[in-house]
Scaffold this motif. Structure first.
Motif, PDB file in Angstrom:
ATOM      1  N   LEU A 113       0.992  -1.084  -0.070  1.00  0.00           N
ATOM      2  CA  LEU A 113      -0.183  -0.111  -0.063  1.00  0.00           C
ATOM      3  C   LEU A 113       0.855   1.185  -0.183  1.00  0.00           C
ATOM      4  CD1 LEU A 113      -2.644  -0.837   2.523  1.00  0.00           C
ATOM      5  CD2 LEU A 113      -3.127  -0.538   0.002  1.00  0.00           C
ATOM      6  N   ARG A 114       1.752   1.250   0.413  1.00  0.00           N
ATOM      7  CA  ARG A 114       2.821   2.235   0.641  1.00  0.00           C
ATOM      8  C   ARG A 114       3.243   2.706  -0.907  1.00  0.00           C
ATOM      9  NH1 ARG A 114       4.369   4.222   5.892  1.00  0.00           N
ATOM     10  NH2 ARG A 114       3.865   2.249   7.240  1.00  0.00           N
ATOM     11  N   VAL A 115       3.879   1.537  -1.441  1.00  0.00           N
ATOM     12  CA  VAL A 115       4.129   1.555  -2.525  1.00  0.00           C
ATOM     13  C   VAL A 115       3.077   2.398  -4.071  1.00  0.00           C
ATOM     14  CG1 VAL A 115       5.309   0.145  -4.623  1.00  0.00           C
ATOM     15  CG2 VAL A 115       5.899   0.121  -2.327  1.00  0.00           C
ATOM     16  N   VAL A 116       1.897   1.766  -3.500  1.00  0.00           N
ATOM     17  CA  VAL A 116       0.729   2.066  -4.887  1.00  0.00           C
ATOM     18  C   VAL A 116       0.443   3.743  -3.755  1.00  0.00           C
ATOM     19  CG1 VAL A 116      -2.037   2.167  -4.924  1.00  0.00           C
ATOM     20  CG2 VAL A 116      -0.490  -0.436  -5.116  1.00  0.00           C
ATOM     21  N   LEU A 117       0.462   4.596  -2.736  1.00  0.00           N
ATOM     22  CA  LEU A 117       0.515   5.852  -2.564  1.00  0.00           C
ATOM     23  C   LEU A 117       1.755   7.012  -2.640  1.00  0.00           C
ATOM     24  CD1 LEU A 117      -1.239   4.876   1.325  1.00  0.00           C
ATOM     25  CD2 LEU A 117      -2.847   5.668  -0.731  1.00  0.00           C
ATOM     26  N   ARG A 118       2.569   5.916  -2.933  1.00  0.00           N
ATOM     27  CA  ARG A 118       4.155   6.747  -3.026  1.00  0.00           C
ATOM     28  C   ARG A 118       3.776   7.004  -4.193  1.00  0.00           C
ATOM     29  NH1 ARG A 118       7.498   3.508   1.357  1.00  0.00           N
ATOM     30  NH2 ARG A 118       7.147   4.981   2.687  1.00  0.00           N
ATOM     31  N   ALA A 119       3.571   6.360  -5.293  1.00  0.00           N
ATOM     32  CA  ALA A 119       3.551   6.287  -6.889  1.00  0.00           C
ATOM     33  C   ALA A 119       2.157   7.190  -7.514  1.00  0.00           C
ATOM     34  CB  ALA A 119       3.284   4.997  -7.338  1.00  0.00           C
ATOM     35  N   GLN A 120       1.289   7.552  -6.486  1.00  0.00           N
ATOM     36  CA  GLN A 120       0.354   8.154  -6.482  1.00  0.00           C
ATOM     37  C   GLN A 120       0.099   9.733  -6.453  1.00  0.00           C
ATOM     38  OE1 GLN A 120      -3.099   5.806  -4.506  1.00  0.00           O
ATOM     39  NE2 GLN A 120      -4.008   5.987  -6.828  1.00  0.00           N
ATOM     40  N   ARG A 121       1.426   9.939  -4.973  1.00  0.00           N
ATOM     41  CA  ARG A 121       1.730  11.213  -4.938  1.00  0.00           C
ATOM     42  C   ARG A 121       2.691  11.631  -5.151  1.00  0.00           C
ATOM     43  NH1 ARG A 121       4.134  11.122   0.978  1.00  0.00           N
ATOM     44  NH2 ARG A 121       5.946   9.942  -0.263  1.00  0.00           N
ATOM     45  N   ASP A 122       3.413  10.405  -4.864  1.00  0.00           N
ATOM     46  CA  ASP A 122       4.955  11.624  -5.638  1.00  0.00           C
ATOM     47  C   ASP A 122       5.143  11.745  -7.592  1.00  0.00           C
ATOM     48  OD1 ASP A 122       5.639  12.059  -3.627  1.00  0.00           O
ATOM     49  OD2 ASP A 122       6.374   9.881  -3.298  1.00  0.00           O
ATOM     50  N   GLN A 123       4.817  10.312  -7.594  1.00  0.00           N
ATOM     51  CA  GLN A 123       4.972   9.941  -9.604  1.00  0.00           C
ATOM     52  C   GLN A 123       3.519   9.934 -10.320  1.00  0.00           C
ATOM     53  OE1 GLN A 123       6.617   6.250  -9.608  1.00  0.00           O
ATOM     54  NE2 GLN A 123       7.791   6.774  -7.735  1.00  0.00           N
ATOM     55  N   TYR A 124       2.320  10.281  -9.520  1.00  0.00           N
ATOM     56  CA  TYR A 124       0.625  10.767 -10.480  1.00  0.00           C
ATOM     57  C   TYR A 124       0.303   9.646 -11.369  1.00  0.00           C
ATOM     58  CZ  TYR A 124       1.606  15.878  -9.044  1.00  0.00           C
ATOM     59  OH  TYR A 124       2.551  16.586  -7.451  1.00  0.00           O
ATOM     60  N   LEU A 125       1.123   8.361 -10.730  1.00  0.00           N
ATOM     61  CA  LEU A 125       0.812   7.419 -12.053  1.00  0.00           C
ATOM     62  C   LEU A 125      -0.840   6.869 -12.013  1.00  0.00           C
ATOM     63  CD1 LEU A 125       4.292   4.834 -11.663  1.00  0.00           C
ATOM     64  CD2 LEU A 125       3.664   7.179 -13.118  1.00  0.00           C
ATOM     65  N   PRO A 126      -1.631   6.910 -13.168  1.00  0.00           N
ATOM     66  CA  PRO A 126      -2.932   5.579 -12.581  1.00  0.00           C
ATOM     67  C   PRO A 126      -2.790   4.896 -12.171  1.00  0.00           C
ATOM     68  CG  PRO A 126      -2.105   6.450 -14.909  1.00  0.00           C
ATOM     69  CD  PRO A 126      -1.014   6.479 -14.060  1.00  0.00           C
ATOM     70  N   LEU A 127      -3.925   4.048 -11.552  1.00  0.00           N
ATOM     71  CA  LEU A 127      -3.958   2.811 -10.850  1.00  0.00           C
ATOM     72  C   LEU A 127      -3.443   1.793 -11.761  1.00  0.00           C
ATOM     73  CD1 LEU A 127      -6.488   2.466  -8.282  1.00  0.00           C
ATOM     74  CD2 LEU A 127      -3.927   3.039  -8.343  1.00  0.00           C
TER      75      LEU A 127
ATOM     76  N   ALA B 233     -10.009   9.020 -11.456  1.00  0.00           N
ATOM     77  CA  ALA B 233      -9.349   9.055 -13.148  1.00  0.00           C
ATOM     78  C   ALA B 233      -8.919  10.639 -13.197  1.00  0.00           C
ATOM     79  CB  ALA B 233     -11.633   9.898 -12.681  1.00  0.00           C
ATOM     80  N   VAL B 234      -8.703  11.644 -11.955  1.00  0.00           N
ATOM     81  CA  VAL B 234      -8.064  12.883 -12.244  1.00  0.00           C
ATOM     82  C   VAL B 234      -6.516  11.891 -12.991  1.00  0.00           C
ATOM     83  CG1 VAL B 234      -6.456  14.150 -11.646  1.00  0.00           C
ATOM     84  CG2 VAL B 234      -9.012  14.212 -10.894  1.00  0.00           C
ATOM     85  N   ARG B 235      -5.579  10.920 -12.007  1.00  0.00           N
ATOM     86  CA  ARG B 235      -4.465  10.681 -12.905  1.00  0.00           C
ATOM     87  C   ARG B 235      -4.471  10.064 -13.958  1.00  0.00           C
ATOM     88  NH1 ARG B 235      -4.004  10.295  -6.360  1.00  0.00           N
ATOM     89  NH2 ARG B 235      -5.302   8.830  -6.377  1.00  0.00           N
ATOM     90  N   GLU B 236      -5.497   9.454 -13.827  1.00  0.00           N
ATOM     91  CA  GLU B 236      -5.494   9.016 -15.540  1.00  0.00           C
ATOM     92  C   GLU B 236      -5.610   9.985 -16.328  1.00  0.00           C
ATOM     93  OE1 GLU B 236      -6.817   4.763 -17.871  1.00  0.00           O
ATOM     94  OE2 GLU B 236      -7.814   5.074 -15.798  1.00  0.00           O
ATOM     95  N   LEU B 237      -6.922  10.890 -16.567  1.00  0.00           N
ATOM     96  CA  LEU B 237      -7.072  11.877 -17.371  1.00  0.00           C
ATOM     97  C   LEU B 237      -5.376  12.858 -17.419  1.00  0.00           C
ATOM     98  CD1 LEU B 237     -10.483  12.654 -16.069  1.00  0.00           C
ATOM     99  CD2 LEU B 237      -9.852  12.293 -18.378  1.00  0.00           C
ATOM    100  N   ALA B 238      -4.601  12.927 -16.283  1.00  0.00           N
ATOM    101  CA  ALA B 238      -3.467  13.109 -16.105  1.00  0.00           C
ATOM    102  C   ALA B 238      -2.407  12.967 -17.305  1.00  0.00           C
ATOM    103  CB  ALA B 238      -3.060  13.692 -15.213  1.00  0.00           C
ATOM    104  N   SER B 239      -2.587  11.243 -16.907  1.00  0.00           N
ATOM    105  CA  SER B 239      -1.485  10.582 -18.057  1.00  0.00           C
ATOM    106  C   SER B 239      -1.195  10.902 -19.274  1.00  0.00           C
ATOM    107  CB  SER B 239      -1.755   8.808 -17.131  1.00  0.00           C
ATOM    108  OG  SER B 239      -0.419   7.942 -17.395  1.00  0.00           O
ATOM    109  N   LEU B 240      -2.876  10.358 -18.891  1.00  0.00           N
ATOM    110  CA  LEU B 240      -3.316  10.808 -20.782  1.00  0.00           C
ATOM    111  C   LEU B 240      -2.900  11.923 -21.817  1.00  0.00           C
ATOM    112  CD1 LEU B 240      -7.271   8.555 -20.417  1.00  0.00           C
ATOM    113  CD2 LEU B 240      -4.847   7.689 -21.587  1.00  0.00           C
ATOM    114  N   SER B 241      -3.459  13.159 -20.914  1.00  0.00           N
ATOM    115  CA  SER B 241      -3.456  14.237 -21.776  1.00  0.00           C
ATOM    116  C   SER B 241      -1.468  14.636 -21.882  1.00  0.00           C
ATOM    117  CB  SER B 241      -3.777  15.203 -20.579  1.00  0.00           C
ATOM    118  OG  SER B 241      -2.304  16.614 -20.873  1.00  0.00           O
TER     119      SER B 241
END
Length: 221
Positions: free
Chosen positions: A51-65, A195-203
């Motif tokens: 969970l830490r790995v997932v949350l860090r990837a979202q927070r620090d790298q803005y990666l979609p799930l 959805a925000v993270r995925e849209l940002a990645s697609l953008s």
């Protein structure tokens, strides 16, 4: 550990995490705790670290799930390391800056940026300190990208178009996700955040493809 105990383990580093968020990540297949005979979740230490790995990837790298899940699956198979940043190597900041607020002096020391250049970045709206005057680690990453571009003669004033384009994209994404944030069920916010993270990645992907397509004539490809 129970889900409540897991929340207690995570909140120091991730103050915005909730039980609903943890349940959402489980529903998306990012973590798979065991169950007691009566159906209660039981998280092992490995589950908490995942969970830490997932949350860090979202927070620090803005990666979609979706991307995080693919990278975790590859790591589980031994094919690749876990989630990693998609930011170029030139934008890597010292580990000490990750996830913490930075003073102006911290930012300048971490990036080697000239104070006058930082002032220009602020004047052109590319970097904005928070209300208390602190910067985020993402500001340091941005500063390093700008510093790398300066090697080609690109100055902060040339980057205003990037700021304008980003603001327009933010406005479009806000129109899409605002109704999702207004939904009342417990996992609505987690779905909207994803959805925000995925849209940002697609953008970012679309922007890269459009720039590459536009440069084909220049490079003769």
């Amino acid at each position: 550990m129970s889900i409540g105990a897991v929340l207690g383990e995570l909140t120091a580093e991730f103050p915005d995490v909730t039980i609903s968020k943890i349940r959402f990540l489980e529903a998306e297949g990012l973590v798979q705790p065991s169950r007691t005979p009566s159906g209660y979740r039981q998280f092992a230490p490995a589950d908490v670290e995942r969970l830490r790995v997932v949350l860090r990837a979202q927070r620090d790298q803005y990666l979609p799930l979706k991307v995080i899940k693919q990278q975790l699956a590859a790591a589980d198979r031994g094919d690749a390391p876990g989630p990693r940043a998609v930011v170029p190597e030139v934008a890597e900041v010292p580990e000490v800056t990750a996830g913490r607020r930075l003073t102006r002096e911290d930012l300048l020391e971490a990036t080697g940026l000239e104070p006058a250049v930082l002032t220009q970045l602020e004047e052109f709206g590319l970097i904005k300190p928070g209300p208390a005057g602190f910067y985020e680690s993402a500001d340091a990453e941005l500063a390093l990208v700008v510093k790398a571009m300066a090697r080609f003669g690109i100055q902060p004033r040339h980057l205003r178009a990037f700021r304008t384009s980003a603001d327009r994209e933010v406005g479009l994404i806000e129109q899409i996700v605002t109704p999702m944030y207004r939904q009342q069920d417990g996992q609505a916010r987690a779905r909207a955040d994803e959805a925000v993270r995925e849209l940002a990645s697609l953008s970012v992907a679309l922007h890269t493809l459009l720039v590459n397509a536009g440069l084909r004539g220049v490079s003769g490809r």
